[in-house]
Design a protein around this motif. Structure first.
Motif, PDB file in Angstrom:
ATOM      1  N   ILE A 234       0.846  -1.207   0.000  1.00 13.43           N
ATOM      2  CA  ILE A 234       0.000   0.000   0.000  1.00 13.43           C
ATOM      3  C   ILE A 234       0.878   1.253   0.000  1.00 13.43           C
ATOM      4  O   ILE A 234       0.602   2.221  -0.721  1.00 13.43           O
ATOM      5  CB  ILE A 234      -0.960  -0.013   1.201  1.00 13.43           C
ATOM      6  CG1 ILE A 234      -2.016  -1.102   1.015  1.00 13.43           C
ATOM      7  CG2 ILE A 234      -1.629   1.342   1.380  1.00 13.43           C
ATOM      8  CD1 ILE A 234      -2.884  -1.319   2.228  1.00 13.43           C
ATOM      9  N   LEU A 235       1.945   1.244   0.794  1.00 14.19           N
ATOM     10  CA  LEU A 235       2.844   2.395   0.809  1.00 14.19           C
ATOM     11  C   LEU A 235       3.540   2.582  -0.533  1.00 14.19           C
ATOM     12  O   LEU A 235       3.845   3.712  -0.925  1.00 14.19           O
ATOM     13  CB  LEU A 235       3.879   2.246   1.929  1.00 14.19           C
ATOM     14  CG  LEU A 235       3.355   2.451   3.342  1.00 14.19           C
ATOM     15  CD1 LEU A 235       4.456   2.189   4.352  1.00 14.19           C
ATOM     16  CD2 LEU A 235       2.808   3.857   3.503  1.00 14.19           C
ATOM     17  N   SER A 236       3.785   1.500  -1.239  1.00 14.23           N
ATOM     18  CA  SER A 236       4.382   1.609  -2.566  1.00 14.23           C
ATOM     19  C   SER A 236       3.473   2.376  -3.518  1.00 14.23           C
ATOM     20  O   SER A 236       3.933   3.225  -4.293  1.00 14.23           O
ATOM     21  CB  SER A 236       4.666   0.212  -3.124  1.00 14.23           C
ATOM     22  OG  SER A 236       5.059   0.274  -4.465  1.00 14.23           O
ATOM     23  N   VAL A 237       2.187   2.097  -3.457  1.00 12.74           N
ATOM     24  CA  VAL A 237       1.236   2.811  -4.316  1.00 12.74           C
ATOM     25  C   VAL A 237       1.044   4.242  -3.813  1.00 12.74           C
ATOM     26  O   VAL A 237       1.010   5.193  -4.603  1.00 12.74           O
ATOM     27  CB  VAL A 237      -0.107   2.056  -4.360  1.00 12.74           C
ATOM     28  CG1 VAL A 237      -1.154   2.851  -5.121  1.00 12.74           C
ATOM     29  CG2 VAL A 237       0.082   0.685  -4.977  1.00 12.74           C
ATOM     30  N   TYR A 238       0.938   4.404  -2.506  1.00 12.09           N
ATOM     31  CA  TYR A 238       0.690   5.721  -1.911  1.00 12.09           C
ATOM     32  C   TYR A 238       1.832   6.692  -2.196  1.00 12.09           C
ATOM     33  O   TYR A 238       1.618   7.847  -2.550  1.00 12.09           O
ATOM     34  CB  TYR A 238       0.476   5.564  -0.404  1.00 12.09           C
ATOM     35  CG  TYR A 238       0.196   6.843   0.336  1.00 12.09           C
ATOM     36  CD1 TYR A 238      -1.044   7.462   0.238  1.00 12.09           C
ATOM     37  CD2 TYR A 238       1.160   7.420   1.150  1.00 12.09           C
ATOM     38  CE1 TYR A 238      -1.317   8.634   0.929  1.00 12.09           C
ATOM     39  CE2 TYR A 238       0.901   8.592   1.838  1.00 12.09           C
ATOM     40  CZ  TYR A 238      -0.330   9.190   1.716  1.00 12.09           C
ATOM     41  OH  TYR A 238      -0.591  10.350   2.395  1.00 12.09           O
ATOM     42  N   LEU A 239       3.069   6.225  -2.028  1.00 12.25           N
ATOM     43  CA  LEU A 239       4.235   7.082  -2.230  1.00 12.25           C
ATOM     44  C   LEU A 239       4.740   7.077  -3.665  1.00 12.25           C
ATOM     45  O   LEU A 239       5.674   7.815  -3.979  1.00 12.25           O
ATOM     46  CB  LEU A 239       5.357   6.646  -1.285  1.00 12.25           C
ATOM     47  CG  LEU A 239       5.040   6.720   0.204  1.00 12.25           C
ATOM     48  CD1 LEU A 239       6.182   6.121   1.013  1.00 12.25           C
ATOM     49  CD2 LEU A 239       4.763   8.151   0.621  1.00 12.25           C
ATOM     50  N   ASP A 240       4.170   6.221  -4.506  1.00 16.19           N
ATOM     51  CA  ASP A 240       4.581   6.072  -5.899  1.00 16.19           C
ATOM     52  C   ASP A 240       6.077   5.737  -6.004  1.00 16.19           C
ATOM     53  O   ASP A 240       6.822   6.323  -6.792  1.00 16.19           O
ATOM     54  CB  ASP A 240       4.249   7.331  -6.703  1.00 16.19           C
ATOM     55  CG  ASP A 240       4.271   7.079  -8.192  1.00 16.19           C
ATOM     56  OD1 ASP A 240       4.056   5.913  -8.597  1.00 16.19           O
ATOM     57  OD2 ASP A 240       4.515   8.035  -8.962  1.00 16.19           O
ATOM     58  N   GLU A 241       6.493   4.780  -5.188  1.00 11.35           N
ATOM     59  CA  GLU A 241       7.880   4.304  -5.182  1.00 11.35           C
ATOM     60  C   GLU A 241       7.881   2.837  -5.580  1.00 11.35           C
ATOM     61  O   GLU A 241       7.370   1.978  -4.866  1.00 11.35           O
ATOM     62  CB  GLU A 241       8.509   4.467  -3.797  1.00 11.35           C
ATOM     63  CG  GLU A 241       8.595   5.885  -3.305  1.00 11.35           C
ATOM     64  CD  GLU A 241       9.623   6.708  -4.064  1.00 11.35           C
ATOM     65  OE1 GLU A 241      10.521   6.131  -4.701  1.00 11.35           O
ATOM     66  OE2 GLU A 241       9.512   7.943  -4.013  1.00 11.35           O
ATOM     67  N   ASN A 242       8.468   2.542  -6.734  1.00  8.92           N
ATOM     68  CA  ASN A 242       8.433   1.173  -7.263  1.00  8.92           C
ATOM     69  C   ASN A 242       9.374   0.218  -6.541  1.00  8.92           C
ATOM     70  O   ASN A 242       9.150  -0.988  -6.526  1.00  8.92           O
ATOM     71  CB  ASN A 242       8.750   1.182  -8.757  1.00  8.92           C
ATOM     72  CG  ASN A 242       7.679   1.880  -9.552  1.00  8.92           C
ATOM     73  OD1 ASN A 242       6.522   1.891  -9.148  1.00  8.92           O
ATOM     74  ND2 ASN A 242       8.063   2.472 -10.669  1.00  8.92           N
ATOM     75  N   TYR A 243      10.435   0.720  -5.945  1.00 11.49           N
ATOM     76  CA  TYR A 243      11.384  -0.163  -5.272  1.00 11.49           C
ATOM     77  C   TYR A 243      10.770  -0.832  -4.047  1.00 11.49           C
ATOM     78  O   TYR A 243      11.252  -1.878  -3.601  1.00 11.49           O
ATOM     79  CB  TYR A 243      12.665   0.592  -4.898  1.00 11.49           C
ATOM     80  CG  TYR A 243      12.489   1.602  -3.787  1.00 11.49           C
ATOM     81  CD1 TYR A 243      12.670   1.234  -2.459  1.00 11.49           C
ATOM     82  CD2 TYR A 243      12.160   2.918  -4.057  1.00 11.49           C
ATOM     83  CE1 TYR A 243      12.507   2.145  -1.435  1.00 11.49           C
ATOM     84  CE2 TYR A 243      12.003   3.832  -3.056  1.00 11.49           C
ATOM     85  CZ  TYR A 243      12.181   3.444  -1.741  1.00 11.49           C
ATOM     86  OH  TYR A 243      12.025   4.349  -0.725  1.00 11.49           O
ATOM     87  N   LEU A 244       9.704  -0.264  -3.499  1.00 11.28           N
ATOM     88  CA  LEU A 244       9.065  -0.879  -2.341  1.00 11.28           C
ATOM     89  C   LEU A 244       8.404  -2.210  -2.695  1.00 11.28           C
ATOM     90  O   LEU A 244       8.256  -3.076  -1.833  1.00 11.28           O
ATOM     91  CB  LEU A 244       8.036   0.073  -1.733  1.00 11.28           C
ATOM     92  CG  LEU A 244       8.608   1.275  -0.979  1.00 11.28           C
ATOM     93  CD1 LEU A 244       7.491   2.203  -0.542  1.00 11.28           C
ATOM     94  CD2 LEU A 244       9.430   0.826   0.202  1.00 11.28           C
ATOM     95  N   VAL A 245       8.037  -2.385  -3.958  1.00 13.82           N
ATOM     96  CA  VAL A 245       7.474  -3.667  -4.388  1.00 13.82           C
ATOM     97  C   VAL A 245       8.555  -4.748  -4.309  1.00 13.82           C
ATOM     98  O   VAL A 245       8.283  -5.883  -3.895  1.00 13.82           O
ATOM     99  CB  VAL A 245       6.885  -3.555  -5.809  1.00 13.82           C
ATOM    100  CG1 VAL A 245       6.396  -4.908  -6.300  1.00 13.82           C
ATOM    101  CG2 VAL A 245       5.768  -2.551  -5.832  1.00 13.82           C
ATOM    102  N   ASP A 246       9.783  -4.412  -4.677  1.00  8.91           N
ATOM    103  CA  ASP A 246      10.886  -5.370  -4.558  1.00  8.91           C
ATOM    104  C   ASP A 246      11.137  -5.732  -3.095  1.00  8.91           C
ATOM    105  O   ASP A 246      11.356  -6.901  -2.757  1.00  8.91           O
ATOM    106  CB  ASP A 246      12.161  -4.796  -5.185  1.00  8.91           C
ATOM    107  CG  ASP A 246      12.025  -4.548  -6.663  1.00  8.91           C
ATOM    108  OD1 ASP A 246      11.198  -5.249  -7.298  1.00  8.91           O
ATOM    109  OD2 ASP A 246      12.725  -3.653  -7.189  1.00  8.91           O
ATOM    110  N   ILE A 247      11.100  -4.738  -2.239  1.00  8.43           N
ATOM    111  CA  ILE A 247      11.275  -4.993  -0.804  1.00  8.43           C
ATOM    112  C   ILE A 247      10.137  -5.867  -0.292  1.00  8.43           C
ATOM    113  O   ILE A 247      10.350  -6.770   0.532  1.00  8.43           O
ATOM    114  CB  ILE A 247      11.345  -3.658  -0.037  1.00  8.43           C
ATOM    115  CG1 ILE A 247      12.634  -2.929  -0.407  1.00  8.43           C
ATOM    116  CG2 ILE A 247      11.266  -3.885   1.463  1.00  8.43           C
ATOM    117  CD1 ILE A 247      12.731  -1.533   0.143  1.00  8.43           C
TER     118      ILE A 247
END
Length: 120
Positions: free
Chosen positions: A56-69
């Motif tokens: 959810i934070l990946s979508v909220y912050l628009d940071e793609n690297y969080l999906v890898d994490i």
């Protein structure tokens, strides 16, 4: 358009807040759980909810690297639960065999005690 974006941000913030509260409840359950299996399930639930929070934070912050994490955390969480299950299974089987051994000893001791009383 901005109104829809604000609505999504509120939805994401609410979902993260609800999941954070559920993580706290799951941690409490893992500490106070009546059995080992309950504790393992609670730890698995914590891992799953943290993965969801990261997504959810990946979508909220628009940071793609969080999906890898998120994916790496999912693999580590899965391996942790598998190891906990293996340890729990080993301890359970060890207790079960020890209980069976004690029953065998008690079964062997009783006839010997009866024989010695009859011989006397």
């Amino acid at each position: 358009m901005e109104m829809i974006q604000n609505a999504y941000h509120m939805l994401f913030a609410g979902a993260v807040l609800v999941l954070a509260v559920l993580v706290i409840f799951s941690v409490i359950r893992s500490v106070l759980g009546p059995g080992t299996a309950d504790r393992i399930i609670a730890v698995n639930m914590v891992g799953t909810m943290i993965i969801t929070i990261i997504a959810i934070l990946s979508v909220y912050l628009d940071e793609n690297y969080l999906v890898d994490i998120c994916l790496i955390y999912a693999m580590i969480s899965f391996l942790g639960v598998v190891v906990l299950c293996k340890v729990y299974t080993g301890v359970y089987l060890q207790k079960k065999s020890r209980k069976a051994d004690m029953e065998a000893i008690e079964d062997n001791v009783e006839p010997q005690a009866e024989r010695t009383e009859e011989e006397i």
